[in-house]
Design a protein around this motif. Structure first.
Motif, PDB file in Angstrom:
ATOM      1  N   ILE A  92      27.862  81.531 101.505  1.00  8.60           N
ATOM      2  CA  ILE A  92      26.846  80.760 102.231  1.00  8.60           C
ATOM      3  C   ILE A  92      25.582  81.591 102.422  1.00  8.60           C
ATOM      4  O   ILE A  92      24.462  81.123 102.203  1.00  8.60           O
ATOM      5  CB  ILE A  92      27.389  80.281 103.594  1.00  8.60           C
ATOM      6  N   TRP A  93      25.761  82.859 102.822  1.00  6.68           N
ATOM      7  CA  TRP A  93      24.603  83.730 103.025  1.00  6.68           C
ATOM      8  C   TRP A  93      23.800  83.873 101.733  1.00  6.68           C
ATOM      9  O   TRP A  93      22.572  83.825 101.744  1.00  6.68           O
ATOM     10  CB  TRP A  93      25.048  85.104 103.531  1.00  6.68           C
ATOM     11  N   MET A  94      24.496  84.038 100.613  1.00  6.27           N
ATOM     12  CA  MET A  94      23.775  84.196  99.350  1.00  6.27           C
ATOM     13  C   MET A  94      23.064  82.907  98.938  1.00  6.27           C
ATOM     14  O   MET A  94      21.962  82.945  98.381  1.00  6.27           O
ATOM     15  CB  MET A  94      24.711  84.661  98.231  1.00  6.27           C
ATOM     16  N   GLU A  95      23.672  81.770  99.227  1.00  7.81           N
ATOM     17  CA  GLU A  95      23.022  80.488  98.925  1.00  7.81           C
ATOM     18  C   GLU A  95      21.688  80.379  99.668  1.00  7.81           C
ATOM     19  O   GLU A  95      20.752  79.726  99.199  1.00  7.81           O
ATOM     20  CB  GLU A  95      23.922  79.319  99.336  1.00  7.81           C
ATOM     21  N   GLN A  96      21.628  81.024 100.834  1.00  7.93           N
ATOM     22  CA  GLN A  96      20.436  80.942 101.680  1.00  7.93           C
ATOM     23  C   GLN A  96      19.505  82.145 101.492  1.00  7.93           C
ATOM     24  O   GLN A  96      18.581  82.351 102.280  1.00  7.93           O
ATOM     25  CB  GLN A  96      20.867  80.818 103.146  1.00  7.93           C
ATOM     26  N   THR A  97      19.741  82.926 100.465  1.00  6.46           N
ATOM     27  CA  THR A  97      18.938  84.122 100.203  1.00  6.46           C
ATOM     28  C   THR A  97      17.887  83.825  99.150  1.00  6.46           C
ATOM     29  O   THR A  97      18.220  83.343  98.061  1.00  6.46           O
ATOM     30  CB  THR A  97      19.850  85.282  99.747  1.00  6.46           C
ATOM     31  N   HIS A  98      16.633  84.137  99.480  1.00  3.74           N
ATOM     32  CA  HIS A  98      15.534  83.799  98.571  1.00  3.74           C
ATOM     33  C   HIS A  98      14.655  85.003  98.219  1.00  3.74           C
ATOM     34  O   HIS A  98      13.707  84.859  97.465  1.00  3.74           O
ATOM     35  CB  HIS A  98      14.663  82.699  99.186  1.00  3.74           C
ATOM     36  N   THR A  99      14.948  86.168  98.790  1.00  4.62           N
ATOM     37  CA  THR A  99      14.110  87.334  98.504  1.00  4.62           C
ATOM     38  C   THR A  99      14.957  88.495  97.991  1.00  4.62           C
ATOM     39  O   THR A  99      16.134  88.640  98.346  1.00  4.62           O
ATOM     40  CB  THR A  99      13.366  87.821  99.768  1.00  4.62           C
ATOM     41  N   GLN A 100      14.332  89.320  97.163  1.00  2.00           N
ATOM     42  CA  GLN A 100      15.008  90.512  96.639  1.00  2.00           C
ATOM     43  C   GLN A 100      15.397  91.446  97.774  1.00  2.00           C
ATOM     44  O   GLN A 100      16.493  92.022  97.762  1.00  2.00           O
ATOM     45  CB  GLN A 100      14.083  91.236  95.656  1.00  2.00           C
ATOM     46  N   GLU A 101      14.522  91.595  98.762  1.00  2.00           N
ATOM     47  CA  GLU A 101      14.809  92.481  99.889  1.00  2.00           C
ATOM     48  C   GLU A 101      16.119  92.095 100.566  1.00  2.00           C
ATOM     49  O   GLU A 101      16.964  92.947 100.847  1.00  2.00           O
ATOM     50  CB  GLU A 101      13.669  92.437 100.913  1.00  2.00           C
ATOM     51  N   MET A 102      16.302  90.783 100.825  1.00  2.00           N
ATOM     52  CA  MET A 102      17.502  90.349 101.533  1.00  2.00           C
ATOM     53  C   MET A 102      18.746  90.493 100.663  1.00  2.00           C
ATOM     54  O   MET A 102      19.824  90.819 101.157  1.00  2.00           O
ATOM     55  CB  MET A 102      17.333  88.897 102.006  1.00  2.00           C
ATOM     56  N   ALA A 103      18.608  90.277  99.358  1.00  2.00           N
ATOM     57  CA  ALA A 103      19.742  90.471  98.446  1.00  2.00           C
ATOM     58  C   ALA A 103      20.185  91.935  98.479  1.00  2.00           C
ATOM     59  O   ALA A 103      21.383  92.243  98.527  1.00  2.00           O
ATOM     60  CB  ALA A 103      19.351  90.064  97.022  1.00  2.00           C
ATOM     61  N   GLU A 104      19.204  92.834  98.478  1.00  2.62           N
ATOM     62  CA  GLU A 104      19.510  94.267  98.505  1.00  2.62           C
ATOM     63  C   GLU A 104      20.138  94.678  99.831  1.00  2.62           C
ATOM     64  O   GLU A 104      21.077  95.487  99.861  1.00  2.62           O
ATOM     65  CB  GLU A 104      18.229  95.066  98.256  1.00  2.62           C
ATOM     66  N   MET A 105      19.631  94.133 100.932  1.00  2.00           N
ATOM     67  CA  MET A 105      20.171  94.458 102.257  1.00  2.00           C
ATOM     68  C   MET A 105      21.634  94.040 102.386  1.00  2.00           C
ATOM     69  O   MET A 105      22.468  94.754 102.939  1.00  2.00           O
ATOM     70  CB  MET A 105      19.353  93.765 103.355  1.00  2.00           C
ATOM     71  N   GLN A 106      21.949  92.852 101.860  1.00  6.95           N
ATOM     72  CA  GLN A 106      23.331  92.362 101.951  1.00  6.95           C
ATOM     73  C   GLN A 106      24.284  93.247 101.148  1.00  6.95           C
ATOM     74  O   GLN A 106      25.373  93.578 101.619  1.00  6.95           O
ATOM     75  CB  GLN A 106      23.400  90.912 101.451  1.00  6.95           C
ATOM     76  N   ALA A 107      23.861  93.605  99.929  1.00  4.80           N
ATOM     77  CA  ALA A 107      24.712  94.460  99.091  1.00  4.80           C
ATOM     78  C   ALA A 107      24.962  95.807  99.749  1.00  4.80           C
ATOM     79  O   ALA A 107      26.103  96.286  99.823  1.00  4.80           O
ATOM     80  CB  ALA A 107      24.066  94.659  97.720  1.00  4.80           C
ATOM     81  N   LEU A 108      23.896  96.402 100.244  1.00  3.39           N
ATOM     82  CA  LEU A 108      23.980  97.745 100.831  1.00  3.39           C
ATOM     83  C   LEU A 108      24.748  97.759 102.153  1.00  3.39           C
ATOM     84  O   LEU A 108      25.613  98.614 102.375  1.00  3.39           O
ATOM     85  CB  LEU A 108      22.563  98.289 101.050  1.00  3.39           C
ATOM     86  N   ASN A 109      24.437  96.805 103.022  1.00  3.47           N
ATOM     87  CA  ASN A 109      24.959  96.860 104.388  1.00  3.47           C
ATOM     88  C   ASN A 109      26.319  96.195 104.574  1.00  3.47           C
ATOM     89  O   ASN A 109      27.060  96.563 105.494  1.00  3.47           O
ATOM     90  CB  ASN A 109      23.956  96.226 105.359  1.00  3.47           C
ATOM     91  N   VAL A 110      26.640  95.214 103.733  1.00  2.00           N
ATOM     92  CA  VAL A 110      27.902  94.476 103.941  1.00  2.00           C
ATOM     93  C   VAL A 110      28.787  94.423 102.696  1.00  2.00           C
ATOM     94  O   VAL A 110      29.927  94.876 102.713  1.00  2.00           O
ATOM     95  CB  VAL A 110      27.636  93.008 104.389  1.00  2.00           C
ATOM     96  N   TYR A 111      28.265  93.856 101.610  1.00  2.00           N
ATOM     97  CA  TYR A 111      29.139  93.451 100.515  1.00  2.00           C
ATOM     98  C   TYR A 111      29.821  94.598  99.784  1.00  2.00           C
ATOM     99  O   TYR A 111      30.912  94.419  99.243  1.00  2.00           O
ATOM    100  CB  TYR A 111      28.388  92.566  99.517  1.00  2.00           C
ATOM    101  N   GLN A 112      29.204  95.770  99.753  1.00  2.00           N
ATOM    102  CA  GLN A 112      29.901  96.884  99.092  1.00  2.00           C
ATOM    103  C   GLN A 112      31.164  97.279  99.853  1.00  2.00           C
ATOM    104  O   GLN A 112      32.049  97.926  99.301  1.00  2.00           O
ATOM    105  CB  GLN A 112      28.969  98.096  98.960  1.00  2.00           C
ATOM    106  N   HIS A 113      31.253  96.858 101.129  1.00  2.00           N
ATOM    107  CA  HIS A 113      32.380  97.256 101.976  1.00  2.00           C
ATOM    108  C   HIS A 113      33.478  96.192 102.092  1.00  2.00           C
ATOM    109  O   HIS A 113      34.541  96.476 102.636  1.00  2.00           O
ATOM    110  CB  HIS A 113      31.879  97.579 103.387  1.00  2.00           C
ATOM    111  N   VAL A 114      33.230  94.965 101.624  1.00  2.00           N
ATOM    112  CA  VAL A 114      34.242  93.911 101.779  1.00  2.00           C
ATOM    113  C   VAL A 114      35.344  94.077 100.741  1.00  2.00           C
ATOM    114  O   VAL A 114      35.122  94.656  99.671  1.00  2.00           O
ATOM    115  CB  VAL A 114      33.609  92.490 101.675  1.00  2.00           C
ATOM    116  N   SER A 115      36.524  93.564 101.041  1.00  2.00           N
ATOM    117  CA  SER A 115      37.679  93.749 100.148  1.00  2.00           C
ATOM    118  C   SER A 115      37.506  93.009  98.817  1.00  2.00           C
ATOM    119  O   SER A 115      38.083  93.391  97.810  1.00  2.00           O
ATOM    120  CB  SER A 115      38.955  93.258 100.838  1.00  2.00           C
TER     121      SER A 115
END
Length: 206
Positions: A92-115
């Protein structure tokens, strides 16, 4: 936090954004296409400090993300406990993502750590949208940097997709893909040779 406490905390955070707003930075981001309903231009380093004081909180992260404000969304990625984030919410968060900055923030801060990080990363690098590809390659780059080695199928899929991405019109996609390939090559001599051979076919030498 209760619902009331979450809403009160968000009000306090919004007030604090006004106090540390950076007008020139906000204007510069708008000119570069980082378009949010509200953007106070608060530096990421200050948002990280705020997040440290807040601590991890799932309900707060969900509420912050719903605000169409740059600082709220970045804070959401910083306070979201990765182990509690369902894949459905990430989608859902990615569906609502429209900027490169936010895509990078999600990868760095959350998604690299999820199972399920490798699952979404491989799905997203195969998507046509730039923000999905950037996020996917950023996740994989982080996983490779942390020593996670892909299986044979993953290797072939990654190198095939990366070779295509490195010829994409989007500079952001090319940059994210190249970073991921370099991290892949850092896994060892065999990986470096595979990356070299794959990119040599498209005229790129690493």
């Amino acid at each position: 936090m209760t619902t009331e406490e979450v809403q009160q905390k968000i009000k306090e955070l919004k007030r604090s954004f006004r106090l540390v707003m950076n007008g020139p930075a906000s204007q510069s981001m708008r000119e570069k296409g980082l378009d949010y309903r509200l953007n106070w231009g608060v530096p990421v380093i200050q948002l990280k400090q705020m997040a440290k004081e807040l601590g991890k909180d799932y309900d707060l992260a969900i509420a912050l993300w719903k605000e169409d404000i740059r600082e709220c969304k970045i804070l959401a990625t910083l306070v979201m406990p990765a182990q509690q984030m369902p894949q459905e919410v990430a989608e859902i968060w990615m569906e609502q993502t429209h900027t490169q900055e936010m895509a990078e923030m999600q990868a760095l801060n959350v998604y690299q750590h999820v199972s399920y990080a490798p699952v979404i990363a491989y799905q997203w690098i195969a998507r046509p949208e730039d923000v999905y590809q950037i996020c996917g390659y950023d996740i994989l780059g982080r996983l490779f940097m942390n020593g996670q080695e892909p299986n044979e199928r993953g290797i072939n899929e990654f190198l095939d997709q990366a070779a295509t991405a490195l010829q994409a019109p989007s500079l952001g996609v090319r940059h994210a893909a190249l970073n991921a390939v370099l991290r892949f090559a850092d896994l060892g001599v065999v990986y470096e040779r595979m990356a070299h051979n794959a990119l040599k076919k498209i005229g790129i030498d690493i």
